[in-house]
Design a protein around this motif. Structure first.
Motif, PDB file in Angstrom:
ATOM      1  N   GLY A  45       0.819  -1.219   0.000  1.00 57.76           N
ATOM      2  CA  GLY A  45       0.000   0.000   0.000  1.00 57.76           C
ATOM      3  C   GLY A  45       0.844   1.256   0.000  1.00 57.76           C
ATOM      4  O   GLY A  45       0.589   2.196  -0.767  1.00 57.76           O
ATOM      5  N   SER A  46       1.867   1.291   0.853  1.00 57.82           N
ATOM      6  CA  SER A  46       2.723   2.480   0.889  1.00 57.82           C
ATOM      7  C   SER A  46       3.518   2.620  -0.407  1.00 57.82           C
ATOM      8  O   SER A  46       3.728   3.733  -0.894  1.00 57.82           O
ATOM      9  CB  SER A  46       3.652   2.445   2.099  1.00 57.82           C
ATOM     10  N   ALA A  47       3.941   1.498  -0.978  1.00 55.56           N
ATOM     11  CA  ALA A  47       4.657   1.558  -2.256  1.00 55.56           C
ATOM     12  C   ALA A  47       3.745   2.091  -3.360  1.00 55.56           C
ATOM     13  O   ALA A  47       4.194   2.858  -4.226  1.00 55.56           O
ATOM     14  CB  ALA A  47       5.198   0.184  -2.630  1.00 55.56           C
ATOM     15  N   LEU A  48       2.480   1.696  -3.347  1.00 53.33           N
ATOM     16  CA  LEU A  48       1.538   2.196  -4.357  1.00 53.33           C
ATOM     17  C   LEU A  48       1.315   3.696  -4.230  1.00 53.33           C
ATOM     18  O   LEU A  48       1.239   4.407  -5.240  1.00 53.33           O
ATOM     19  CB  LEU A  48       0.207   1.446  -4.251  1.00 53.33           C
ATOM     20  N   VAL A  49       1.220   4.197  -3.005  1.00 58.05           N
ATOM     21  CA  VAL A  49       1.044   5.638  -2.809  1.00 58.05           C
ATOM     22  C   VAL A  49       2.275   6.387  -3.315  1.00 58.05           C
ATOM     23  O   VAL A  49       2.161   7.400  -4.018  1.00 58.05           O
ATOM     24  CB  VAL A  49       0.770   5.956  -1.319  1.00 58.05           C
ATOM     25  N   ILE A  50       3.450   5.883  -2.984  1.00 59.50           N
ATOM     26  CA  ILE A  50       4.688   6.522  -3.447  1.00 59.50           C
ATOM     27  C   ILE A  50       4.765   6.481  -4.969  1.00 59.50           C
ATOM     28  O   ILE A  50       5.121   7.474  -5.613  1.00 59.50           O
ATOM     29  CB  ILE A  50       5.918   5.851  -2.803  1.00 59.50           C
ATOM     30  N   MET A  51       4.410   5.333  -5.568  1.00 59.81           N
ATOM     31  CA  MET A  51       4.443   5.222  -7.032  1.00 59.81           C
ATOM     32  C   MET A  51       3.440   6.169  -7.676  1.00 59.81           C
ATOM     33  O   MET A  51       3.709   6.717  -8.745  1.00 59.81           O
ATOM     34  CB  MET A  51       4.193   3.777  -7.464  1.00 59.81           C
ATOM     35  N   LEU A  52       2.293   6.385  -7.035  1.00 60.38           N
ATOM     36  CA  LEU A  52       1.309   7.326  -7.568  1.00 60.38           C
ATOM     37  C   LEU A  52       1.910   8.727  -7.658  1.00 60.38           C
ATOM     38  O   LEU A  52       1.774   9.403  -8.684  1.00 60.38           O
ATOM     39  CB  LEU A  52       0.050   7.332  -6.703  1.00 60.38           C
ATOM     40  N   PHE A  53       2.577   9.167  -6.597  1.00 65.50           N
ATOM     41  CA  PHE A  53       3.209  10.487  -6.623  1.00 65.50           C
ATOM     42  C   PHE A  53       4.332  10.556  -7.660  1.00 65.50           C
ATOM     43  O   PHE A  53       4.497  11.574  -8.333  1.00 65.50           O
ATOM     44  CB  PHE A  53       3.748  10.858  -5.236  1.00 65.50           C
ATOM     45  N   ILE A  54       5.076   9.478  -7.802  1.00 67.71           N
ATOM     46  CA  ILE A  54       6.144   9.452  -8.809  1.00 67.71           C
ATOM     47  C   ILE A  54       5.550   9.527 -10.214  1.00 67.71           C
ATOM     48  O   ILE A  54       6.059  10.253 -11.079  1.00 67.71           O
ATOM     49  CB  ILE A  54       7.032   8.203  -8.634  1.00 67.71           C
ATOM     50  N   VAL A  55       4.456   8.812 -10.456  1.00 73.13           N
ATOM     51  CA  VAL A  55       3.803   8.831 -11.769  1.00 73.13           C
ATOM     52  C   VAL A  55       3.270  10.229 -12.082  1.00 73.13           C
ATOM     53  O   VAL A  55       3.440  10.737 -13.196  1.00 73.13           O
ATOM     54  CB  VAL A  55       2.688   7.766 -11.841  1.00 73.13           C
ATOM     55  N   ILE A  56       2.645  10.869 -11.096  1.00 77.16           N
ATOM     56  CA  ILE A  56       2.131  12.234 -11.316  1.00 77.16           C
ATOM     57  C   ILE A  56       3.293  13.184 -11.611  1.00 77.16           C
ATOM     58  O   ILE A  56       3.220  14.014 -12.530  1.00 77.16           O
ATOM     59  CB  ILE A  56       1.303  12.706 -10.107  1.00 77.16           C
ATOM     60  N   PHE A  57       4.375  13.056 -10.845  1.00 71.54           N
ATOM     61  CA  PHE A  57       5.559  13.889 -11.080  1.00 71.54           C
ATOM     62  C   PHE A  57       6.101  13.682 -12.492  1.00 71.54           C
ATOM     63  O   PHE A  57       6.383  14.643 -13.216  1.00 71.54           O
ATOM     64  CB  PHE A  57       6.633  13.569 -10.036  1.00 71.54           C
ATOM     65  N   LEU A  58       6.253  12.413 -12.889  1.00 67.47           N
ATOM     66  CA  LEU A  58       6.781  12.126 -14.227  1.00 67.47           C
ATOM     67  C   LEU A  58       5.834  12.611 -15.326  1.00 67.47           C
ATOM     68  O   LEU A  58       6.290  13.057 -16.380  1.00 67.47           O
ATOM     69  CB  LEU A  58       7.060  10.630 -14.375  1.00 67.47           C
ATOM     70  N   LEU A  59       4.536  12.502 -15.096  1.00 69.60           N
ATOM     71  CA  LEU A  59       3.567  12.976 -16.083  1.00 69.60           C
ATOM     72  C   LEU A  59       3.704  14.479 -16.298  1.00 69.60           C
ATOM     73  O   LEU A  59       3.789  14.953 -17.444  1.00 69.60           O
ATOM     74  CB  LEU A  59       2.146  12.620 -15.640  1.00 69.60           C
ATOM     75  N   VAL A  60       3.754  15.230 -15.211  1.00 69.56           N
ATOM     76  CA  VAL A  60       3.882  16.679 -15.326  1.00 69.56           C
ATOM     77  C   VAL A  60       5.239  17.046 -15.935  1.00 69.56           C
ATOM     78  O   VAL A  60       5.324  17.931 -16.808  1.00 69.56           O
ATOM     79  CB  VAL A  60       3.683  17.347 -13.941  1.00 69.56           C
ATOM     80  N   LEU A  61       6.293  16.355 -15.519  1.00 67.04           N
ATOM     81  CA  LEU A  61       7.619  16.602 -16.078  1.00 67.04           C
ATOM     82  C   LEU A  61       7.652  16.298 -17.573  1.00 67.04           C
ATOM     83  O   LEU A  61       8.214  17.071 -18.371  1.00 67.04           O
ATOM     84  CB  LEU A  61       8.664  15.749 -15.351  1.00 67.04           C
ATOM     85  N   THR A  62       7.026  15.201 -17.967  1.00 69.28           N
ATOM     86  CA  THR A  62       6.989  14.828 -19.375  1.00 69.28           C
ATOM     87  C   THR A  62       6.244  15.866 -20.207  1.00 69.28           C
ATOM     88  O   THR A  62       6.696  16.231 -21.303  1.00 69.28           O
ATOM     89  CB  THR A  62       6.335  13.440 -19.534  1.00 69.28           C
ATOM     90  N   VAL A  63       5.115  16.329 -19.715  1.00 71.76           N
ATOM     91  CA  VAL A  63       4.361  17.352 -20.454  1.00 71.76           C
ATOM     92  C   VAL A  63       5.201  18.627 -20.577  1.00 71.76           C
ATOM     93  O   VAL A  63       5.274  19.239 -21.655  1.00 71.76           O
ATOM     94  CB  VAL A  63       2.999  17.634 -19.771  1.00 71.76           C
ATOM     95  N   GLY A  64       5.864  18.997 -19.481  1.00 72.75           N
ATOM     96  CA  GLY A  64       6.721  20.186 -19.533  1.00 72.75           C
ATOM     97  C   GLY A  64       7.862  20.029 -20.522  1.00 72.75           C
ATOM     98  O   GLY A  64       8.139  20.936 -21.317  1.00 72.75           O
ATOM     99  N   LEU A  65       8.517  18.882 -20.500  1.00 70.87           N
ATOM    100  CA  LEU A  65       9.606  18.642 -21.452  1.00 70.87           C
ATOM    101  C   LEU A  65       9.093  18.591 -22.884  1.00 70.87           C
ATOM    102  O   LEU A  65       9.751  19.101 -23.810  1.00 70.87           O
ATOM    103  CB  LEU A  65      10.334  17.336 -21.110  1.00 70.87           C
TER     104      LEU A  65
END
Length: 119
Positions: A45-65
């Motif tokens: 469960g904690s790994a899934l929450v952390i991965m969710l934040f990482i995915v959101i971060f990467l999504l926003v970073l990807t759109v910016g790039l």
């Protein structure tokens, strides 16, 4: 001759203690299993929450790039094509090495969680 009447009682007492011991071992096994399952579930469960934040971060970073690369190339959609190509190559690498990069670390994590009694 006193030993003969006491023998069935002694045997029944021994059987009763054996049943109690077996019941206690089963209860202990259930508690240990529940502990390992709850510990593993909380880790997942904690790994899934952390991965969710990482995915959101990467999504926003990807759109910016993608927008930045699109600006450099002159057309916004070109930046998205470049980023799609980067992720396509990363996906091919992950598929090619999935056993080493994905399967083995997950298997090792689960086995360590199950077998690790000392924490």
């Amino acid at each position: 001759m006193d030993a003969a009447p006491n023998t069935p009682n002694h045997f029944e007492s021994l059987l009763s203690q054996a049943r109690e011991y077996a019941d206690s071992r089963i209860a202990l096994l259930k508690l240990k299993s529940a502990d390992k399952i709850s510990d593993s579930a909380s880790d997942v469960g904690s790994a899934l929450v952390i991965m969710l934040f990482i995915v959101i971060f990467l999504l926003v970073l990807t759109v910016g790039l993608a927008l930045l690369i699109g600006e450099w190339l002159g057309k916004t959609y070109d930046g998205f094509f470049v980023m799609a190509g980067v992720y396509g190559i990363a996906g091919l690498i992950a598929i090619t090495n999935r056993k080493k990069l994905i399967k083995m670390p997950i298997c090792n994590f689960v086995i360590n969680k199950i077998l690790n009694d000392t924490e």
